[in-house]
Each structure stands twice: as C-alpha cells, then as structure tokens.
Motif scaffolding. Structure first.
Motif, PDB file in Angstrom:
ATOM      1  N   ILE A 194      37.344  13.505  51.888  1.00  0.00           N
ATOM      2  CA  ILE A 194      38.602  13.410  52.727  1.00  0.00           C
ATOM      3  C   ILE A 194      39.085  14.746  53.520  1.00  0.00           C
ATOM      4  O   ILE A 194      39.473  14.454  54.680  1.00  0.00           O
ATOM      5  CB  ILE A 194      39.568  12.838  51.711  1.00  0.00           C
ATOM      6  N   ASN A 195      39.020  15.570  52.887  1.00  0.00           N
ATOM      7  CA  ASN A 195      39.359  16.985  53.367  1.00  0.00           C
ATOM      8  C   ASN A 195      38.402  17.359  54.695  1.00  0.00           C
ATOM      9  O   ASN A 195      38.772  17.833  55.610  1.00  0.00           O
ATOM     10  CB  ASN A 195      39.199  18.276  52.392  1.00  0.00           C
ATOM     11  N   LYS A 196      37.336  16.956  54.331  1.00  0.00           N
ATOM     12  CA  LYS A 196      36.086  17.206  55.376  1.00  0.00           C
ATOM     13  C   LYS A 196      36.418  16.401  56.757  1.00  0.00           C
ATOM     14  O   LYS A 196      36.275  16.827  57.666  1.00  0.00           O
ATOM     15  CB  LYS A 196      34.791  17.081  54.811  1.00  0.00           C
ATOM     16  N   ALA A 197      36.658  15.053  56.326  1.00  0.00           N
ATOM     17  CA  ALA A 197      37.218  14.215  57.538  1.00  0.00           C
ATOM     18  C   ALA A 197      38.296  14.785  58.326  1.00  0.00           C
ATOM     19  O   ALA A 197      38.337  14.798  59.463  1.00  0.00           O
ATOM     20  CB  ALA A 197      37.449  13.067  56.938  1.00  0.00           C
ATOM     21  N   GLU A 203      38.428  15.872  62.264  1.00  0.00           N
ATOM     22  CA  GLU A 203      39.099  15.006  63.085  1.00  0.00           C
ATOM     23  C   GLU A 203      40.273  16.111  63.794  1.00  0.00           C
ATOM     24  O   GLU A 203      40.965  15.620  64.513  1.00  0.00           O
ATOM     25  CB  GLU A 203      40.016  14.015  62.421  1.00  0.00           C
ATOM     26  N   GLY A 204      40.238  17.354  63.551  1.00  0.00           N
ATOM     27  CA  GLY A 204      41.020  18.240  64.162  1.00  0.00           C
ATOM     28  C   GLY A 204      42.348  18.508  63.286  1.00  0.00           C
ATOM     29  O   GLY A 204      43.287  18.953  64.152  1.00  0.00           O
ATOM     30  N   PHE A 205      42.776  17.946  62.150  1.00  0.00           N
ATOM     31  CA  PHE A 205      44.018  18.328  61.517  1.00  0.00           C
ATOM     32  C   PHE A 205      44.248  19.428  60.454  1.00  0.00           C
ATOM     33  O   PHE A 205      45.100  19.598  60.236  1.00  0.00           O
ATOM     34  CB  PHE A 205      44.418  16.806  60.426  1.00  0.00           C
ATOM     35  N   GLY A 206      42.854  20.158  60.262  1.00  0.00           N
ATOM     36  CA  GLY A 206      42.798  21.413  59.577  1.00  0.00           C
ATOM     37  C   GLY A 206      42.586  20.676  58.104  1.00  0.00           C
ATOM     38  O   GLY A 206      42.122  19.526  57.711  1.00  0.00           O
ATOM     39  N   THR A 207      42.622  21.313  56.889  1.00  0.00           N
ATOM     40  CA  THR A 207      42.545  20.842  55.602  1.00  0.00           C
ATOM     41  C   THR A 207      43.644  21.224  54.909  1.00  0.00           C
ATOM     42  O   THR A 207      44.597  21.808  54.737  1.00  0.00           O
ATOM     43  CB  THR A 207      41.296  21.891  55.001  1.00  0.00           C
ATOM     44  N   SER A 237      37.274  23.832  42.357  1.00  0.00           N
ATOM     45  CA  SER A 237      37.040  23.553  41.060  1.00  0.00           C
ATOM     46  C   SER A 237      35.908  22.655  40.789  1.00  0.00           C
ATOM     47  O   SER A 237      36.138  21.758  41.599  1.00  0.00           O
ATOM     48  CB  SER A 237      38.241  23.797  40.134  1.00  0.00           C
ATOM     49  N   ARG A 238      35.437  22.369  39.645  1.00  0.00           N
ATOM     50  CA  ARG A 238      34.550  21.251  39.481  1.00  0.00           C
ATOM     51  C   ARG A 238      35.547  20.121  39.151  1.00  0.00           C
ATOM     52  O   ARG A 238      34.963  18.934  39.433  1.00  0.00           O
ATOM     53  CB  ARG A 238      33.666  21.752  37.984  1.00  0.00           C
ATOM     54  N   ALA A 239      36.722  20.266  38.687  1.00  0.00           N
ATOM     55  CA  ALA A 239      37.716  19.151  38.432  1.00  0.00           C
ATOM     56  C   ALA A 239      38.093  18.568  39.522  1.00  0.00           C
ATOM     57  O   ALA A 239      38.482  17.431  39.584  1.00  0.00           O
ATOM     58  CB  ALA A 239      39.013  19.769  37.699  1.00  0.00           C
ATOM     59  N   PHE A 240      38.061  19.035  40.711  1.00  0.00           N
ATOM     60  CA  PHE A 240      38.329  18.440  42.200  1.00  0.00           C
ATOM     61  C   PHE A 240      37.204  17.414  42.614  1.00  0.00           C
ATOM     62  O   PHE A 240      36.363  17.485  42.879  1.00  0.00           O
ATOM     63  CB  PHE A 240      38.422  19.741  42.976  1.00  0.00           C
ATOM     64  N   PRO A 241      37.993  16.080  42.786  1.00  0.00           N
ATOM     65  CA  PRO A 241      37.160  15.127  42.740  1.00  0.00           C
ATOM     66  C   PRO A 241      36.205  15.218  44.247  1.00  0.00           C
ATOM     67  O   PRO A 241      36.864  15.596  45.283  1.00  0.00           O
ATOM     68  CB  PRO A 241      38.205  13.823  42.673  1.00  0.00           C
ATOM     69  N   SER A 242      35.161  14.735  44.246  1.00  0.00           N
ATOM     70  CA  SER A 242      34.404  14.621  45.430  1.00  0.00           C
ATOM     71  C   SER A 242      34.771  13.654  46.420  1.00  0.00           C
ATOM     72  O   SER A 242      34.690  14.099  47.787  1.00  0.00           O
ATOM     73  CB  SER A 242      32.880  14.146  45.246  1.00  0.00           C
TER      74      SER A 242
END
Length: 255
Positions: free
Chosen positions: A104-107, A111-115, A94-99
């Motif tokens: 952080i999720n991408k990182a 790094e192999g932890f999943g999302t 959603s647009r409300a989810f902060p960039s």
C-alpha cells in the motif's frame, strides 16, 4: 468473561442494520464468540471493545470510501479493529510490518502521495474511509479462524444496506475475498467499484488487475481514482498521506 453487545455498535450503524439484531444470526454469532472467549479471551484478536472500531471512527454520514479486508491480523499486537491498520509504534522496516501495508505504501508513493509515516490508518478512518474486515475477529495465530462463526451475516447486511443508502461511494476490493462481495454492492447504483489483486506479498501482481505491476513499475491507481471521483462529486478528497497534496492524474482514471 469477555463480552460484547449490540450497544457496542454506534446507533447510526445499528439503525442501518435494521432488524438484524432480532435474527437467529445475531444469537449464533454471540454464542460462537462466547465459546472462543472461553478458550481464552487473550486468544481473540482484536479485544472485544475494538470489534466495531471501524464503525465508531467512521460515522455513517461521513463514509466516502470503503476498503474491505478479510479478517484482522492474527499475529500478536497487530489487530486494531481497522482493516490493514496496525499500531503506529511498529517500525516500517521491521519484520512485523505486514507485506500488504508495505505494498500500500509503494502504491501511494507511485501515485505521487508520498509514503505513510507508519502503519496506523486511523487518519483515513477519521476522514471517511471505512476500513472494514469481513470477519471482525480472529483467533491468535490462526488466519481466517473466525470466518465461519457468524460475522458474514452481519457484515453482508451492513455492506448491502450501505451501498443502497449511500450513493457515490467508492469501494476498493482487493483480492478474491473482497470481490466476493461484489453482488451485494451491485444491488445499488452510482457506486465506483475498484478491483485489483490483494496487496499482500503473495498475490500483489498475480491477476490481470494487479495492485502493483511487477517491479513496482506502476500501481492500480486506486487512491488517485478515488480522489478524482470525490472531486467529480464535489466532495473533499482523502488526504492519504499527512502533509501531502491530494494528487490527481486526469488520464484514463475510470478505464
């Protein structure tokens, strides 16, 4: 009228703060916040009972990692009292989810932890990750609006005392504001200090220490480095993503 007192801070953290509550700084903070409440208690984020949630969820004796944010989210319904964390019901796409949380999720994925399943970081706090903003409140819709009302003295005292009292802590300093606290942390020894750009969309790879590299080709490896440090000191690693292994790369972790 909304109110808060030193008793809203857990006893272990009050003891760490020492005589702070007898200082003029504490009185000024209380007076300035009362002025904000008078404008409308619903305009202060988060609500006063959540100002010190980070300290309530992460007891002093359990702190292993400190992630410093700037101030709470100022958009409606986001601020929880934990740096970078938002309520679990807000959809990731959603647009409300902060960039910042998206990155952080991408990182974590790189790094192999999943999302993360959602943006609620309570599980991190409960494992000893202190999610501390350097201002613990904000006016609705106005970023950094409470950065000069008196939180600095409290949080600076907390950071300094925490670093001195707790060896082998990990500090994640993302962006210039968090890195401005570096002199306080460096008063102590045996701390792992990890620095990068802020994970927000505007600055995620704009310094020579990017949080994410352009094109999301790689991350700063902070989550992996943190777990490697904890294992090195015979401490339990953080489970950054539920049901994911605490993956640790062995190469160049502390360059």
């Amino acid at each position: 009228m909304a109110a808060f007192s030193e008793k809203d801070i857990p006893e272990d953290w009050r003891l760490l703060l020492g005589d702070y509550f007898q200082t003029e700084d504490w009185g000024n903070l209380q007076a300035n916040l009362q002025k904000e409440f008078a404008l409308g208690a619903n305009l202060v984020c988060p609500s006063p009972e959540n100002f010190f949630k980070a300290l309530k969820l992460t007891p002093l004796n359990r702190v292993r990692v400190v992630i410093l944010g700037q101030d709470p989210y100022h958009s409606p319904g986001l601020a929880q009292g934990l740096a970078f964390s938002i309520p679990s019901h807000i959809p990731i796409h959603s647009r409300a989810f902060p960039s910042s949380l998206r990155n952080i999720n991408k990182a974590l994925s790189l790094e192999g932890f999943g999302t993360l399943a959602n943006g609620d970081l309570h599980p991190w706090a409960e494992q000893g990750v202190l999610l501390l903003n350097t201002a613990l409140s904000v006016r609705l819709g106005e970023a950094a609006s409470h950065s000069h009302i008196g939180w600095k003295a409290l949080v600076d005292r907390l950071i300094t005392s925490l670093a001195i009292q707790k060896p082998n802590l990990i500090w994640m300093l993302w962006g210039g504001h968090a890195q401005s606290k570096l002199p306080l942390i460096e008063l102590a020894s045996d701390q792992l200090i990890l620095q990068s750009s802020h994970p927000s969309g505007l600055g995620v790879h704009k310094t020579n220490q990017p949080f994410l590299y352009p094109g999301a080709a790689a991350s700063c490896q902070h989550f992996t480095k943190a777990n490697a440090w904890l294992l090195k000191h015979n401490l339990e690693p953080i489970r950054w993503v539920e049901n994911a292994p605490p993956s640790v790369s062995q190469d160049n972790l502390f360059d």
